[in-house]
Scaffold this motif. Structure first.
Motif, PDB file in Angstrom:
ATOM      1  N   GLU A  24     -35.146  97.761  -1.246  1.00 45.50           N
ATOM      2  CA  GLU A  24     -34.755  97.290   0.087  1.00 45.50           C
ATOM      3  C   GLU A  24     -35.883  96.454   0.730  1.00 45.50           C
ATOM      4  OE1 GLU A  24     -34.143 100.624   2.672  1.00 45.50           O
ATOM      5  OE2 GLU A  24     -34.102  99.295   4.430  1.00 45.50           O
ATOM      6  N   LEU A  25     -37.124  96.897   0.534  1.00 44.26           N
ATOM      7  CA  LEU A  25     -38.255  96.136   1.091  1.00 44.26           C
ATOM      8  C   LEU A  25     -38.468  94.851   0.310  1.00 44.26           C
ATOM      9  CD1 LEU A  25     -40.965  98.788   2.074  1.00 44.26           C
ATOM     10  CD2 LEU A  25     -38.944  98.013   3.303  1.00 44.26           C
ATOM     11  N   LEU A  26     -38.309  94.959  -1.000  1.00 43.68           N
ATOM     12  CA  LEU A  26     -38.461  93.756  -1.833  1.00 43.68           C
ATOM     13  C   LEU A  26     -37.424  92.710  -1.425  1.00 43.68           C
ATOM     14  CD1 LEU A  26     -39.873  92.396  -4.187  1.00 43.68           C
ATOM     15  CD2 LEU A  26     -38.450  93.724  -5.761  1.00 43.68           C
ATOM     16  N   ASP A  27     -36.211  93.150  -1.183  1.00 43.72           N
ATOM     17  CA  ASP A  27     -35.156  92.216  -0.742  1.00 43.72           C
ATOM     18  C   ASP A  27     -35.560  91.511   0.544  1.00 43.72           C
ATOM     19  OD1 ASP A  27     -33.555  92.949  -2.867  1.00 43.72           O
ATOM     20  OD2 ASP A  27     -32.316  94.341  -1.707  1.00 43.72           O
ATOM     21  N   LYS A  28     -36.155  92.261   1.464  1.00 43.98           N
ATOM     22  CA  LYS A  28     -36.541  91.674   2.756  1.00 43.98           C
ATOM     23  C   LYS A  28     -37.648  90.641   2.588  1.00 43.98           C
ATOM     24  CE  LYS A  28     -35.390  95.183   6.135  1.00 43.98           C
ATOM     25  NZ  LYS A  28     -35.854  96.183   7.081  1.00 43.98           N
ATOM     26  N   VAL A  29     -38.603  90.990   1.731  1.00 39.89           N
ATOM     27  CA  VAL A  29     -39.735  90.086   1.501  1.00 39.89           C
ATOM     28  C   VAL A  29     -39.236  88.779   0.862  1.00 39.89           C
ATOM     29  CG1 VAL A  29     -41.738  89.852  -0.013  1.00 39.89           C
ATOM     30  CG2 VAL A  29     -41.499  91.876   1.396  1.00 39.89           C
ATOM     31  N   LEU A  30     -38.322  88.905  -0.077  1.00 37.79           N
ATOM     32  CA  LEU A  30     -37.790  87.707  -0.748  1.00 37.79           C
ATOM     33  C   LEU A  30     -36.917  86.897   0.210  1.00 37.79           C
ATOM     34  CD1 LEU A  30     -37.040  89.364  -4.185  1.00 37.79           C
ATOM     35  CD2 LEU A  30     -38.827  87.667  -3.706  1.00 37.79           C
TER      36      LEU A  30
END
Ligand SMILES: Cc1cc2nc3c(=O)[nH]c(=O)nc-3n(C[C@H](O)[C@H](O)[C@H](O)COP(=O)(O)O)c2cc1C
Length: 197
Positions: A24-30
């Motif tokens: 979920e955090l990786l998605d936000k960063v991308l």
């Protein structure tokens, strides 16, 4: 954390925990990376997000020799540069164990009649900076690096990146295992010129 605090504290992180980064955090960063500006909104970027442990291990092997080389460098004579060297050595020695490695890539397509690499790099770098600041805002560490220069051919082969696609940055991403805090930058008054240089 608001955007100003994130910008003020998004140090190049060179020490990481091995705890996984929630998707979920990786998605936000991308998502943040892909909101950046690009020439004429060409968005000619691609993000190779390396999560697989074996792929990371192989990338780590490419950059690991830097850690050995750094040991032979002369003492830079001041604390800040000493810390940077220690960090660079640690980053290259541990890259393969950092939970996520993002390669920000680009195609040289703008302007269409005479593509310019500066245009392409501007987009890759803007996306990279968004990524680093977003990571910090979410409590993650990241570092804007050009580590691919230590073995670009090998990285391309490991990840299957086509030859016509450029690699702009290699950004490790994970929970920080080192000090965070304000970045050290020149005062605004020294570099801003109102109305006339
Ligand atoms: C184009 C570019 C290339 C960089 N390459 C590297 C790199 O290869 N390795 C690294 O550890 N940091 C790299 N950095 C990060 C800078 O060294 C770092 O941001 C700078 O020393 C200031 O430190 P701070 O951001 O922690 O305040 C790079 C930054 C930029 C903008």
């Amino acid at each position: 954390m608001d955007v100003f605090e994130a910008m003020n504290t998004a140090r190049a992180m060179r020490f990481y925990k091995t705890d996984p980064v929630p998707q979920e955090l990786l998605d936000k960063v991308l998502w943040a990376a892909t909101r950046a500006s690009s020439p004429n909104n060409t968005q000619a970027w691609h993000f190779v997000v390396v999560r697989d442990p074996e792929q990371r291990r192989r990338l780590g092997e490419v950059v690991a020799p830097l850690a050995e080389r750094v040991k032979g460098f002369p003492d830079p004579g001041n604390q800040v540069d000493r810390r940077t060297l220690k960090g660079a050595a640690n980053l290259s020695a541990t890259l393969g164990q950092i939970p996520v490695i993002v390669l920000v890539c680009g195609r040289n397509v703008y302007p269409a009649h005479q593509p310019q690499e500066t245009m392409m790099y501007s987009a890759m770098y803007a996306a990279s900076q968004n990524l680093v600041v977003a990571a910090r805002a979410l409590g993650l560490g990241a570092a804007f690096t050009t580590l691919h220069h230590l073995g670009e051919r090998q990285m391309r082969d490991i990840l299957g990146i086509p030859d016509e696609v450029y690699i702009g940055t290699v950004i490790p991403l994970g929970y920080p295992d080192g000090p965070t805090g304000p970045v050290s930058r020149r005062p605004v008054e020294e570099v801003v010129h109102y109305d006339h240089w």
